[in-house]
Motif scaffolding. Structure first.
Motif, PDB file in Angstrom:
ATOM      1  N   ASP A 156      62.990  65.348  73.933  1.00 53.44           N
ATOM      2  CA  ASP A 156      64.586  63.897  74.104  1.00 53.44           C
ATOM      3  C   ASP A 156      63.925  63.519  75.936  1.00 53.44           C
ATOM      4  O   ASP A 156      62.923  63.579  75.995  1.00 53.44           O
ATOM      5  CB  ASP A 156      64.966  65.095  73.728  1.00 53.44           C
ATOM      6  CG  ASP A 156      65.656  66.034  74.277  1.00 53.44           C
ATOM      7  OD1 ASP A 156      65.218  66.175  75.388  1.00 53.44           O
ATOM      8  OD2 ASP A 156      66.819  65.581  74.363  1.00 53.44           O
ATOM      9  N   ASN A 157      65.523  62.623  75.636  1.00 55.71           N
ATOM     10  CA  ASN A 157      65.082  62.358  76.931  1.00 55.71           C
ATOM     11  C   ASN A 157      66.431  61.826  77.539  1.00 55.71           C
ATOM     12  O   ASN A 157      67.124  62.124  76.368  1.00 55.71           O
ATOM     13  CB  ASN A 157      64.951  61.155  76.460  1.00 55.71           C
ATOM     14  CG  ASN A 157      65.600  59.864  75.994  1.00 55.71           C
ATOM     15  OD1 ASN A 157      65.573  59.489  76.352  1.00 55.71           O
ATOM     16  ND2 ASN A 157      64.623  59.879  74.391  1.00 55.71           N
ATOM     17  N   LEU A 188      64.166  54.160  80.934  1.00 58.08           N
ATOM     18  CA  LEU A 188      64.011  54.398  79.645  1.00 58.08           C
ATOM     19  C   LEU A 188      62.866  53.523  79.130  1.00 58.08           C
ATOM     20  O   LEU A 188      61.882  54.605  78.806  1.00 58.08           O
ATOM     21  CB  LEU A 188      64.923  54.006  78.600  1.00 58.08           C
ATOM     22  CG  LEU A 188      64.997  54.572  77.540  1.00 58.08           C
ATOM     23  CD1 LEU A 188      64.526  56.036  77.499  1.00 58.08           C
ATOM     24  CD2 LEU A 188      66.090  54.111  76.561  1.00 58.08           C
ATOM     25  N   GLU A 236      67.832  58.809  73.632  1.00 57.70           N
ATOM     26  CA  GLU A 236      66.932  57.452  72.026  1.00 57.70           C
ATOM     27  C   GLU A 236      66.506  58.059  71.458  1.00 57.70           C
ATOM     28  O   GLU A 236      65.298  59.019  71.816  1.00 57.70           O
ATOM     29  CB  GLU A 236      67.054  56.972  73.452  1.00 57.70           C
ATOM     30  CG  GLU A 236      66.202  55.127  72.488  1.00 57.70           C
ATOM     31  CD  GLU A 236      66.868  54.036  72.164  1.00 57.70           C
ATOM     32  OE1 GLU A 236      66.462  53.763  70.781  1.00 57.70           O
ATOM     33  OE2 GLU A 236      67.864  54.013  72.767  1.00 57.70           O
ATOM     34  N   VAL A 275      61.997  59.220  71.622  1.00 60.18           N
ATOM     35  CA  VAL A 275      61.224  58.819  73.274  1.00 60.18           C
ATOM     36  C   VAL A 275      61.281  60.186  73.934  1.00 60.18           C
ATOM     37  O   VAL A 275      62.371  60.880  73.588  1.00 60.18           O
ATOM     38  CB  VAL A 275      62.232  57.750  73.737  1.00 60.18           C
ATOM     39  CG1 VAL A 275      61.337  57.696  75.024  1.00 60.18           C
ATOM     40  CG2 VAL A 275      62.784  56.440  73.124  1.00 60.18           C
ATOM     41  N   THR A 276      60.051  60.937  74.154  1.00 61.68           N
ATOM     42  CA  THR A 276      60.100  61.454  74.627  1.00 61.68           C
ATOM     43  C   THR A 276      59.809  61.948  76.038  1.00 61.68           C
ATOM     44  O   THR A 276      59.789  61.137  76.577  1.00 61.68           O
ATOM     45  CB  THR A 276      58.933  62.910  74.140  1.00 61.68           C
ATOM     46  OG1 THR A 276      57.511  61.570  74.770  1.00 61.68           O
ATOM     47  CG2 THR A 276      58.482  62.985  72.482  1.00 61.68           C
ATOM     48  N   THR A 277      60.003  62.886  76.762  1.00 61.03           N
ATOM     49  CA  THR A 277      59.751  63.282  78.206  1.00 61.03           C
ATOM     50  C   THR A 277      59.114  63.867  78.857  1.00 61.03           C
ATOM     51  O   THR A 277      58.811  65.081  78.442  1.00 61.03           O
ATOM     52  CB  THR A 277      61.202  63.391  78.739  1.00 61.03           C
ATOM     53  OG1 THR A 277      62.079  63.060  78.712  1.00 61.03           O
ATOM     54  CG2 THR A 277      61.454  63.248  80.018  1.00 61.03           C
ATOM     55  N   ARG A 299      59.589  56.392  78.347  1.00 58.78           N
ATOM     56  CA  ARG A 299      59.254  55.630  76.689  1.00 58.78           C
ATOM     57  C   ARG A 299      57.081  55.394  77.417  1.00 58.78           C
ATOM     58  O   ARG A 299      56.443  56.261  76.635  1.00 58.78           O
ATOM     59  CB  ARG A 299      58.839  54.594  76.141  1.00 58.78           C
ATOM     60  CG  ARG A 299      58.632  54.240  75.044  1.00 58.78           C
ATOM     61  CD  ARG A 299      59.350  52.746  74.674  1.00 58.78           C
ATOM     62  NE  ARG A 299      60.418  53.279  74.576  1.00 58.78           N
ATOM     63  CZ  ARG A 299      61.647  52.598  73.613  1.00 58.78           C
ATOM     64  NH1 ARG A 299      61.889  53.796  72.676  1.00 58.78           N
ATOM     65  NH2 ARG A 299      62.848  52.934  73.450  1.00 58.78           N
ATOM     66  N   HIS A 300      56.710  55.208  78.666  1.00 57.21           N
ATOM     67  CA  HIS A 300      55.010  54.413  78.507  1.00 57.21           C
ATOM     68  C   HIS A 300      54.806  55.411  79.662  1.00 57.21           C
ATOM     69  O   HIS A 300      53.471  55.174  80.102  1.00 57.21           O
ATOM     70  CB  HIS A 300      55.667  53.375  79.146  1.00 57.21           C
ATOM     71  CG  HIS A 300      55.787  52.580  77.691  1.00 57.21           C
ATOM     72  ND1 HIS A 300      55.311  51.855  76.586  1.00 57.21           N
ATOM     73  CD2 HIS A 300      57.648  51.856  77.312  1.00 57.21           C
ATOM     74  CE1 HIS A 300      56.042  51.543  75.839  1.00 57.21           C
ATOM     75  NE2 HIS A 300      56.651  51.248  76.324  1.00 57.21           N
TER      76      HIS A 300
END
Length: 155
Positions: A91-92, A8, A96, A99-101, A12-13
């Motif tokens: 979403d992811n 995750l 969560e 938090v994008t994907t 997130r990053h």
């Protein structure tokens, strides 16, 4: 393997790098799976998967074809590179909030061997997709339940 929380943090990053398989049969129909997981859950999507750290593109292609389609021994050299695409999802995998994907996708067109899984045998794996089907490009472009990122491969 990364644990869910570590993965995750990556989602997130950083963008994820993946291979999507634009699988066709001898009749020109494309193989789609109904996604079980986020992102793009409950939509028809081409098979594909993430490239793992330190995995070569050739090894990733073989693994993804085997994992997603149940076909062993496929070689990337037998596929046609269709380009690099970006997929953004709100979403992811974990659901969560906030938090994008982001995927950077290497798309490969590959024709399913006639003696392979397309020849009336089961295709795919049930942990990723609840169902599989073959659709003509015209059919999939006209359906609301085919994800836009999949439609982009056929426009």
């Amino acid at each position: 393997m990364l644990g869910a929380m570590d993965f995750l943090a990556v989602v997130r990053h950083a963008p994820l790098v993946s291979i999507d398989l634009i699988v066709t049969d001898a009749r020109g129909r494309a193989l789609l799976g109904r996604r079980r997981n986020r992102p793009a859950r409950d939509t028809w999507f081409v098979p594909g998967g993430r490239i793992r750290k330190d995995e070569s593109l050739d090894a990733a292609f073989r693994r993804i074809v085997a994992d997603e389609l149940g076909v062993a021994g496929a070689e990337r050299a037998g596929a046609v590179a269709r380009g690099v695409f970006e997929h953004h999802y709100p979403d992811n995998f974990a659901g969560e909030e906030g938090v994008t994907t982001h995927y950077v996708v290497l798309a490969y067109a590959w024709t399913m061997p006639e003696d392979g899984a397309a020849g009336g045998h089961a295709v795919g794996t049930p942990d990723q997709h609840s169902a599989y089907c073959w659709m003509s490009p015209a059919e999939l472009l006209g359906r609301d339940d085919v994800h836009e990122n999949t439609k982009a491969y056929f426009r």
